[in-house]
Motif scaffolding. Structure first.
Motif, PDB file in Angstrom:
ATOM      1  N   ARG A 181      39.886  20.710  27.994  1.00 48.99           N
ATOM      2  CA  ARG A 181      40.735  19.627  27.487  1.00 48.99           C
ATOM      3  C   ARG A 181      39.917  18.509  26.846  1.00 48.99           C
ATOM      4  NH1 ARG A 181      43.368  22.348  31.294  1.00 48.99           N
ATOM      5  NH2 ARG A 181      45.655  22.323  31.351  1.00 48.99           N
ATOM      6  N   SER A 182      38.634  18.792  26.607  1.00 51.32           N
ATOM      7  CA  SER A 182      37.713  17.880  25.924  1.00 51.32           C
ATOM      8  C   SER A 182      37.399  16.613  26.708  1.00 51.32           C
ATOM      9  CB  SER A 182      38.233  17.514  24.520  1.00 51.32           C
ATOM     10  OG  SER A 182      38.162  18.638  23.664  1.00 51.32           O
ATOM     11  N   PHE A 183      37.431  16.705  28.045  1.00 47.30           N
ATOM     12  CA  PHE A 183      36.914  15.616  28.863  1.00 47.30           C
ATOM     13  C   PHE A 183      35.424  15.844  29.097  1.00 47.30           C
ATOM     14  CE2 PHE A 183      41.409  15.729  30.228  1.00 47.30           C
ATOM     15  CZ  PHE A 183      41.747  14.398  29.993  1.00 47.30           C
ATOM     16  N   ARG A 184      34.641  14.783  28.975  1.00 47.34           N
ATOM     17  CA  ARG A 184      33.259  14.844  29.442  1.00 47.34           C
ATOM     18  C   ARG A 184      33.333  14.994  30.961  1.00 47.34           C
ATOM     19  NH1 ARG A 184      29.645  12.393  25.537  1.00 47.34           N
ATOM     20  NH2 ARG A 184      30.862  11.646  23.737  1.00 47.34           N
ATOM     21  N   THR A 185      32.609  15.946  31.509  1.00 48.24           N
ATOM     22  CA  THR A 185      32.799  16.288  32.917  1.00 48.24           C
ATOM     23  C   THR A 185      31.495  16.148  33.678  1.00 48.24           C
ATOM     24  OG1 THR A 185      34.521  17.845  32.203  1.00 48.24           O
ATOM     25  CG2 THR A 185      33.748  18.008  34.471  1.00 48.24           C
ATOM     26  N   ILE A 186      31.557  15.416  34.782  1.00 51.52           N
ATOM     27  CA  ILE A 186      30.393  15.111  35.593  1.00 51.52           C
ATOM     28  C   ILE A 186      30.613  15.653  37.004  1.00 51.52           C
ATOM     29  CG2 ILE A 186      28.866  13.286  36.425  1.00 51.52           C
ATOM     30  CD1 ILE A 186      29.110  13.334  33.352  1.00 51.52           C
ATOM     31  N   VAL A 187      29.629  16.352  37.540  1.00 50.37           N
ATOM     32  CA  VAL A 187      29.684  16.852  38.921  1.00 50.37           C
ATOM     33  C   VAL A 187      28.516  16.245  39.696  1.00 50.37           C
ATOM     34  CG1 VAL A 187      29.623  18.877  40.423  1.00 50.37           C
ATOM     35  CG2 VAL A 187      30.762  19.012  38.189  1.00 50.37           C
ATOM     36  N   PRO A 188      28.766  15.299  40.601  1.00 52.64           N
ATOM     37  CA  PRO A 188      27.691  14.771  41.449  1.00 52.64           C
ATOM     38  C   PRO A 188      27.289  15.835  42.471  1.00 52.64           C
ATOM     39  CG  PRO A 188      29.594  13.275  41.366  1.00 52.64           C
ATOM     40  CD  PRO A 188      30.037  14.593  40.836  1.00 52.64           C
ATOM     41  N   GLU A 189      26.046  16.248  42.423  1.00 48.90           N
ATOM     42  CA  GLU A 189      25.596  17.415  43.182  1.00 48.90           C
ATOM     43  C   GLU A 189      25.896  17.316  44.677  1.00 48.90           C
ATOM     44  OE1 GLU A 189      21.375  19.666  44.281  1.00 48.90           O
ATOM     45  OE2 GLU A 189      21.438  18.189  42.667  1.00 48.90           O
ATOM     46  N   GLU A 190      25.656  16.162  45.270  1.00 46.07           N
ATOM     47  CA  GLU A 190      25.829  16.028  46.714  1.00 46.07           C
ATOM     48  C   GLU A 190      27.292  15.918  47.136  1.00 46.07           C
ATOM     49  OE1 GLU A 190      21.997  13.732  45.627  1.00 46.07           O
ATOM     50  OE2 GLU A 190      23.957  14.153  44.746  1.00 46.07           O
ATOM     51  N   CYS A 191      28.183  15.846  46.156  1.00 46.40           N
ATOM     52  CA  CYS A 191      29.605  15.612  46.444  1.00 46.40           C
ATOM     53  C   CYS A 191      30.451  16.867  46.387  1.00 46.40           C
ATOM     54  CB  CYS A 191      30.169  14.569  45.471  1.00 46.40           C
ATOM     55  SG  CYS A 191      29.423  12.939  45.666  1.00 46.40           S
ATOM     56  N   VAL A 192      29.835  18.032  46.187  1.00 51.31           N
ATOM     57  CA  VAL A 192      30.576  19.289  46.180  1.00 51.31           C
ATOM     58  C   VAL A 192      29.983  20.229  47.227  1.00 51.31           C
ATOM     59  CG1 VAL A 192      31.343  19.092  43.797  1.00 51.31           C
ATOM     60  CG2 VAL A 192      29.168  20.217  44.284  1.00 51.31           C
ATOM     61  N   SER A 193      30.793  21.150  47.723  1.00 51.89           N
ATOM     62  CA  SER A 193      30.330  21.990  48.827  1.00 51.89           C
ATOM     63  C   SER A 193      30.981  23.369  48.779  1.00 51.89           C
ATOM     64  CB  SER A 193      30.630  21.324  50.164  1.00 51.89           C
ATOM     65  OG  SER A 193      32.021  21.109  50.313  1.00 51.89           O
ATOM     66  N   ASP A 194      30.364  24.286  49.516  1.00 52.93           N
ATOM     67  CA  ASP A 194      30.851  25.663  49.587  1.00 52.93           C
ATOM     68  C   ASP A 194      30.465  26.245  50.934  1.00 52.93           C
ATOM     69  OD1 ASP A 194      31.782  28.278  48.747  1.00 52.93           O
ATOM     70  OD2 ASP A 194      31.375  27.643  46.698  1.00 52.93           O
TER      71      ASP A 194
END
Length: 231
Positions: free
Chosen positions: A174-187
């Motif tokens: 959808r043409s959003f610039r997308t940022i993923v903070p590494e420490e804020c995601v998990s699996d």
């Protein structure tokens, strides 16, 4: 196909260290989307469905939420919950290994409730029930972001290989610039976590240390007014 004996983490770390790696960068106005930080997925000692990568994940997310909120930017929390019948889970809930995990998360159940460690401002934040992997699928997320004139999406939550990745791919689409903070995601497991961080960094998002995202927000000045319904 090129073969490699490197682990997913090693491949990710090598890409992160590549000085030639290009970025999408931050735009004019960010929003924060926190994916499914609910008890079913944040309480490993209580639910087998939960996962944890960085034990300070929620602490980091809360800091981002406070920064975004203080600058008049949208803060959105999603959660998964289904009807008692489970029919709104669709085909996704018909597989034997998925059925118990998904269909057992009922609206109002403890599994569906956002973790009480999350700093949710019920007067200003947006809490959204989603039913499929992407936070965009059959929700009003897209129109909310358009209303708030957002062009940058900061995505946190879990799982990295599931709902985070699905939301990130839809965000870029959808043409959003997308940022993923590494420490804020998990699996649940290291391999899919780092494999998907690698893939998102290579194609769909800027995967950054949370400290770098905080630095950007510390210096961020709103460029448009925050829209609120007058009382």
């Amino acid at each position: 196909m090129e073969t490699s004996t490197k682990t997913a983490r090693e491949l990710y770390e090598a890409l992160k260290a590549d000085p030639q790696r290009r970025r999408f960068g931050f735009g004019r106005k960010p929003a924060l989307v926190n994916i499914d930080l609910q008890n079913a997925y944040t309480r490993p000692s209580e639910f087998a469905t939960a996962y944890e990568t960085d034990p300070r994940q929620i602490e980091h997310v809360n800091r981002l939420a406070r920064l975004l909120r203080s600058r008049g930017c949208p803060v959105i929390w999603t959660f998964v919950a289904y009807l008692d019948s489970g029919e709104d889970c669709g085909v996704w809930g018909t597989r034997a290994d998925m059925s118990e995990r998904l269909r057992s998360i009922k609206a109002g159940d403890r599994r569906a409730q956002l973790d009480d460690r999350c700093d949710v401002d019920r007067d200003h934040d947006i809490v959204m029930n989603k039913r499929m992997a992407s936070a965009f699928f059959e929700t009003n997320l897209g129109s909310l972001l358009t209303f708030h004139q957002v062009d940058t999406l900061i995505v946190t939550g879990g799982s990295t290989s599931g709902c985070v990745r699905a939301t990130v791919v839809d965000s870029l689409s959808r043409s959003f610039r997308t940022i993923v903070p590494e420490e804020c995601v998990s699996d649940k497991h290291e391999s899919p976590h780092y494999a998907n961080l690698y893939d998102m960094m290579a194609k769909y998002a800027d995967v950054l240390p949370v400290a770098e995202v905080v630095d950007f927000l510390d210096g961020y000045e709103p460029v448009t007014e925050s829209f609120r319904v007058s009382g």
